[in-house]
Write an enzyme that holds these catalytic residues in place. Structure first.
Site, PDB file in Angstrom:
ATOM      1  N   ASN A  14      -5.323   0.041  -4.515  1.00  0.00           N
ATOM      2  CA  ASN A  14      -4.169   1.179  -4.139  1.00  0.00           C
ATOM      3  C   ASN A  14      -3.718   1.898  -4.960  1.00  0.00           C
ATOM      4  O   ASN A  14      -3.097   1.380  -5.960  1.00  0.00           O
ATOM      5  CB  ASN A  14      -3.155   0.402  -3.296  1.00  0.00           C
ATOM      6  CG  ASN A  14      -1.760   1.093  -3.106  1.00  0.00           C
ATOM      7  OD1 ASN A  14      -1.869   2.384  -2.940  1.00  0.00           O
ATOM      8  ND2 ASN A  14      -0.865   0.563  -2.870  1.00  0.00           N
ATOM      9  N   LYS A  16      -1.922   4.270  -5.162  1.00  0.00           N
ATOM     10  CA  LYS A  16      -0.642   4.984  -5.075  1.00  0.00           C
ATOM     11  C   LYS A  16      -0.438   6.444  -5.322  1.00  0.00           C
ATOM     12  O   LYS A  16      -1.193   7.181  -5.050  1.00  0.00           O
ATOM     13  CB  LYS A  16       0.405   4.312  -5.898  1.00  0.00           C
ATOM     14  CG  LYS A  16       0.226   2.537  -5.483  1.00  0.00           C
ATOM     15  CD  LYS A  16       1.390   1.908  -6.135  1.00  0.00           C
ATOM     16  CE  LYS A  16       1.115   0.181  -5.586  1.00  0.00           C
ATOM     17  NZ  LYS A  16       2.170  -0.624  -6.039  1.00  0.00           N
ATOM     18  N   GLU A 103       6.734  -0.174  -0.705  1.00  0.00           N
ATOM     19  CA  GLU A 103       7.202   0.887  -1.371  1.00  0.00           C
ATOM     20  C   GLU A 103       7.725   1.958  -0.313  1.00  0.00           C
ATOM     21  O   GLU A 103       8.528   2.699  -0.219  1.00  0.00           O
ATOM     22  CB  GLU A 103       6.456   1.635  -2.324  1.00  0.00           C
ATOM     23  CG  GLU A 103       6.444   0.705  -3.618  1.00  0.00           C
ATOM     24  CD  GLU A 103       4.958   0.626  -4.371  1.00  0.00           C
ATOM     25  OE1 GLU A 103       4.013   1.498  -4.186  1.00  0.00           O
ATOM     26  OE2 GLU A 103       5.087  -0.314  -5.375  1.00  0.00           O
ATOM     27  N   GLU A 171       2.512  -9.567   0.208  1.00  0.00           N
ATOM     28  CA  GLU A 171       2.700  -9.034  -1.037  1.00  0.00           C
ATOM     29  C   GLU A 171       4.221  -9.233  -1.326  1.00  0.00           C
ATOM     30  O   GLU A 171       5.279  -8.361  -0.750  1.00  0.00           O
ATOM     31  CB  GLU A 171       2.702  -7.404  -1.146  1.00  0.00           C
ATOM     32  CG  GLU A 171       1.089  -6.885  -0.929  1.00  0.00           C
ATOM     33  CD  GLU A 171       0.695  -5.596  -1.539  1.00  0.00           C
ATOM     34  OE1 GLU A 171       0.241  -5.413  -2.390  1.00  0.00           O
ATOM     35  OE2 GLU A 171       1.541  -4.511  -1.130  1.00  0.00           O
ATOM     36  N   GLY A 177       4.055  -4.826  -9.490  1.00  0.00           N
ATOM     37  CA  GLY A 177       4.285  -3.788 -10.591  1.00  0.00           C
ATOM     38  C   GLY A 177       5.149  -4.379 -11.563  1.00  0.00           C
ATOM     39  O   GLY A 177       5.414  -3.755 -12.606  1.00  0.00           O
TER      40      GLY A 177
HETATM   41  P1  PGA Z   1       0.366  -4.020  -8.510  1.00  0.00           P
HETATM   42  O1  PGA Z   1       0.786  -3.345  -6.945  1.00  0.00           O
HETATM   43  O2  PGA Z   1      -0.724  -4.511  -8.396  1.00  0.00           O
HETATM   44  O3  PGA Z   1       0.706  -3.001  -9.121  1.00  0.00           O
HETATM   45  O4  PGA Z   1       1.423  -5.034  -8.465  1.00  0.00           O
HETATM   46  C1  PGA Z   1       0.348  -4.134  -5.659  1.00  0.00           C
HETATM   47  C2  PGA Z   1       0.322  -3.443  -4.570  1.00  0.00           C
HETATM   48  O5  PGA Z   1       1.640  -2.517  -4.450  1.00  0.00           O
HETATM   49  O6  PGA Z   1      -0.333  -3.004  -3.595  1.00  0.00           O
END
Ligand code: PGA
Length: 254
Positions: A14, A16, A103, A171, A177
């Protein structure tokens, strides 16, 4: 990790809200360079930002790496300025779409009901929604994670879901993050609870449905996380922006 009940692991990146054209293409090319020539046990997926979907999709053509989007609107078309409908995503080559990412739930106030409608719209457009669920730190700390996440899943589960048409991603919000991850035991317990919830709602069919883990997955913890019983792959944010990290995680499926 075994192919439990015939579930092929899915390793999904992802991206983002990251990447201009040059960076996105460089990342896609680096992933493709690492992917070529080997047979992959897992299914590979990248979900670039909407602006790069067509461009990256062209690059991925003929490769084993699939294209996915990060969100879709619940309606197939209409007066919804700035939104993108699921049939539009299917039309440019997407096979998957993430729905209900924490998010989006936080930044755009997305409710379980809206997430369910988005997942149904995706399925109607022959896209596979990756339905995200997960608890906040406050919920985890008060010991309610299993019940809260199972209820979130129940309330956002699209009608007509089946193993081939839906992927679930666990998740934990506090792991996204942050570099923090739940223990392997906690991940295992949650995946077991989610599978039980899926069975309750969908019956035996759900045995073949994939449940991913997401939240601070990286090359150095992928082997341990992907080895957890019931984990059928990973949804990867930050580490998917580096081709070598993404490929290291994919290799951890082997
Ligand atoms: P991350 O994000 O690997 O940066 O923790 C995971 C996600 O939001 O799918």
């Amino acid at each position: 990790m075994t192919d439990q009940a015939g579930r092929r692991p899915l390793i999904a990146g992802n991206w983002k809200m990251n990447g201009l054209k040059a960076e996105g293409l460089a990342l896609a090319d680096a992933v493709l360079a690492g992917v070529r020539g080997s047979a992959w046990r897992c299914e590979l997926l990248v979900c670039p930002p909407a602006t790069l979907l067509s461009l990256i999709g062209e690059r991925l053509k003929g490769s084993p790496v699939r294209l996915g989007a990060q969100d879709c609107h619940p309606k197939p078309n209409g007066a919804h300025t700035g939104d993108i409908a699921a049939p539009m995503l299917a039309d440019i080559g997407c096979r998957f779409v993430i729905v209900g990412h924490s998010e989006r739930r936080a930044d755009h106030n997305e409710s379980d009901g809206l997430v369910k409608a988005k997942a149904e719209a995706a399925m109607a457009a022959s896209l596979i929604p990756i339905l995200c669920v997960g608890e906040t730190l406050a919920v985890r700390d008060r010991g309610d994670a299993l019940s809260v996440v199972a209820a979130q899943l129940a309330a956002s589960l699209p009608a007509g879901a089946s193993a081939d048409k839906l992927v679930v991603a666990y998740e934990p919000v506090w792991a996204i993050g942050t570099g923090r991850t739940p223990t392997a035991a906690d991940i295992g317990a949650m995946h077991q609870a989610l599978r039980a919830a899926l069975k309750h709602h969908l019956g035996a069919e759900s045995d073949r449905m994939r449940i991913l883990y997401g939240g601070s997955v990286k090359g150095s913890n992928a082997v341990e996380i992907l080895a957890v019983d019931g984990v059928d792959g990973a949804l990867i944010g930050g580490a998917s922006l580096k081709a070598e990290e993404f490929l290291t995680i994919a290799r951890a499926c082997a």
